[in-house]
Every structure is written in C-alpha cells, then in structure tokens.
Write an enzyme that holds these catalytic residues in place. Structure first.
Site, short mmCIF file in Angstrom:
data_model
loop_
_atom_site.label_atom_id
_atom_site.label_comp_id
_atom_site.label_asym_id
_atom_site.label_seq_id
_atom_site.Cartn_x
_atom_site.Cartn_y
_atom_site.Cartn_z
N GLY A 11 42.61 49.94 41.56
CA GLY A 11 43.15 48.96 42.50
C GLY A 11 44.55 49.31 42.92
O GLY A 11 45.40 48.44 43.08
N TYR A 152 37.09 33.86 38.77
CA TYR A 152 38.29 34.67 38.48
C TYR A 152 38.85 34.32 37.10
O TYR A 152 39.20 35.21 36.31
CB TYR A 152 39.32 34.41 39.57
CG TYR A 152 40.56 35.26 39.51
CD1 TYR A 152 40.55 36.58 39.97
CD2 TYR A 152 41.76 34.74 39.05
CE1 TYR A 152 41.69 37.36 39.96
CE2 TYR A 152 42.92 35.51 39.03
CZ TYR A 152 42.88 36.81 39.48
OH TYR A 152 44.02 37.58 39.46
N LYS A 156 39.15 36.85 33.90
CA LYS A 156 40.44 37.17 33.30
C LYS A 156 40.51 36.74 31.84
O LYS A 156 41.15 37.41 31.01
CB LYS A 156 41.58 36.54 34.11
CG LYS A 156 41.74 37.14 35.50
CD LYS A 156 41.88 38.66 35.45
CE LYS A 156 42.37 39.24 36.76
NZ LYS A 156 42.45 40.73 36.71
#
Length: 251
Positions: A11, A152, A156
């Site tokens: 990324g 998300y 995480k």
C-alpha cells in the site's frame, strides 16, 4: 543506522505507505514499493531514487496468493532476500451494518487481514533463513470500535491478534512482529471519510484535532517514525506490541 536490509512496504503508492517507504530508504534500506499496480508506485519510487536510494515498483493484489508469490519472486530477483515487511495495504468500504454488503465485508477483510497473512507467510521463509526479520502490521485506533466500520474495525482488531501470535511463533528465529495503530492521520483515505460523511475535509480535520490531546491530527511521517524504530536492528527486544500513534492515550 541499521544494516542495509531489503524492505517491502505494501500500500505504498501514497499516504502512510509512501511515507514509510521513503523513511526506510532514508534509513539505508532498499525498498520494494508495492501496491495494486506497479504504475501507481512510480511517484514513490522516483522520490526514493531522487534522494539516492534503491527502490523498485511492484504491482500485486495482496489478497491473491498467486500474485503475492509472483511479487516475492520479482523482489528477490531484483533486490535480494527481503527481511523487513510492512503490511500497510488497506481499503475502506464504510457503512452501517444493516447497509453493509457481503462484498464490502469480504473486500476489507481480504485486503487487510488475508493480505497480511499471505505477505507474512511468504516473507517469513526469507527471514528464518537469514536469522533476522522485522514485520510491522498496520492496525488502527478503529480496532477499538468505530461506527460505520464493522468490517474495518474487525480487520484491524484481527491484525492485533495476528501480530501477537506471530511474535510468539517467530521470535526464536530472530524475527520481531509489532503493530502500529494510527489515530486520525491526514491522508487521502481520511479525505474519503470526510466525503462519505458529507463534511468538508478541513472542517473534519479541525473537529478531530479538537478531540486530540496534542491538538493536531497526525501526518504520515508520524507513522513512518514509529516504523523506523520497530525495524531497527536495535529494537530486537521489542515484539508483540501494539503502539497507538494517536496524539494521546486510547483505552
């Protein structure tokens, strides 16, 4: 300064990943700048090379096992054996649970969690042979829970458990595994959050800053500084840690 190593940053076309790649190059490492397409990495690679560093652009979908295998083969051939891995690749598909599609759930879990698994599994083969390795997984303060981010937040939080488990398994091979959990960082991804909320980005940044003890939002370099510490040769007794880089304490 650390001994020169071969580092991979996923990324890394922009935002936090680009800042981390640049910092690792500044620290003396050769860097494989990895994102979904090699072309998207050109600006990061050009910046590193302009400063005298070594870098290559690598295109790969980290959630695809074949693509990951091909990426590692390319990195080994062009740079050497990688012993630093920064799992930073991520996407957001924010929505409340009742609106969230299965595809939105799977996409986020796939890139963040499956991607970290595939990249780490591939990287550890090189690290164990070298007797040295540094893996840094990017988590988030959202791991503690955040409205509209069930996918998300779950990804995480999973990253944090993954980090601690790898630290237990890989420590005897000279490999440390840590996680950084950023708070509010000014990036294109947080700009997308502002758009989703229908709030001007500058206004949202001001709102966030007002809630942060140090009275400002974070910048990508705040994260790259933490990464630099975790991958240093001298941090070999620090492993399995979750570092919140958020401008203040978080529960």
């Amino acid at each position: 300064m650390s001994t020169e190593r071969i580092a991979i940053v996923t990324g890394a076309a922009r935002g936090i990943g680009a800042a981390v790649a640049q910092r690792l190059a500044d620290d003396g490492h050769a860097v494989a700048v990895l994102d979904l397409t090699a072309e998207s990495c050109d600006a990061t690679v050009d910046s590193i090379r302009a400063a005298g560093g070594r870098a290559i652009a690598v295109g790969a979908d980290v959630s695809n096992e074949e693509a990951v295998s091909a990426a590692f083969s390319s990195i080994e051939a062009e740079l050497g054996h990688p012993t630093i891995l920064i799992n930073n690749a991520g996407i957001i598909r924010d929505n409340f649970l009742f609106k969230m599609t299965t595809n939105d759930w799977d996409a986020v879990i796939g890139v963040h969690l499956r991607g970290a698994f595939l990249m780490s599994k591939a990287a550890q083969k090189y690290m164990t042979k070298q007797g040295f390795g540094r893996i840094v997984n990017m988590s988030s303060s959202s791991a503690l829970g955040n409205r509209g981010q069930a996918n998300y937040a779950a990804a995480k939080a999973g990253i944090q458990g993954f980090t601690k488990t790898l630290a237990l398994e890989l420590g005897k091979f000279g490999i440390t595994v840590n996680s950084i959990a950023p708070g509010y960082i000014q990036t294109d991804m947080t700009a997308a959050t502002a758009e989703r909320l229908g709030t001007p980005f500058e206004q949202l940044l001001d709102q966030w800053a007002s809630q942060i003890p140090v009275a400002r939002v974070g910048q990508p370099d705040d994260i790259s500084n933490a990464v630099s510490f975790f991958v240093d040769d001298r941090s070999g007794f620090v492993s399995g840690q979750i570092l919140y880089v958020a401008g203040g304490p978080l529960d």
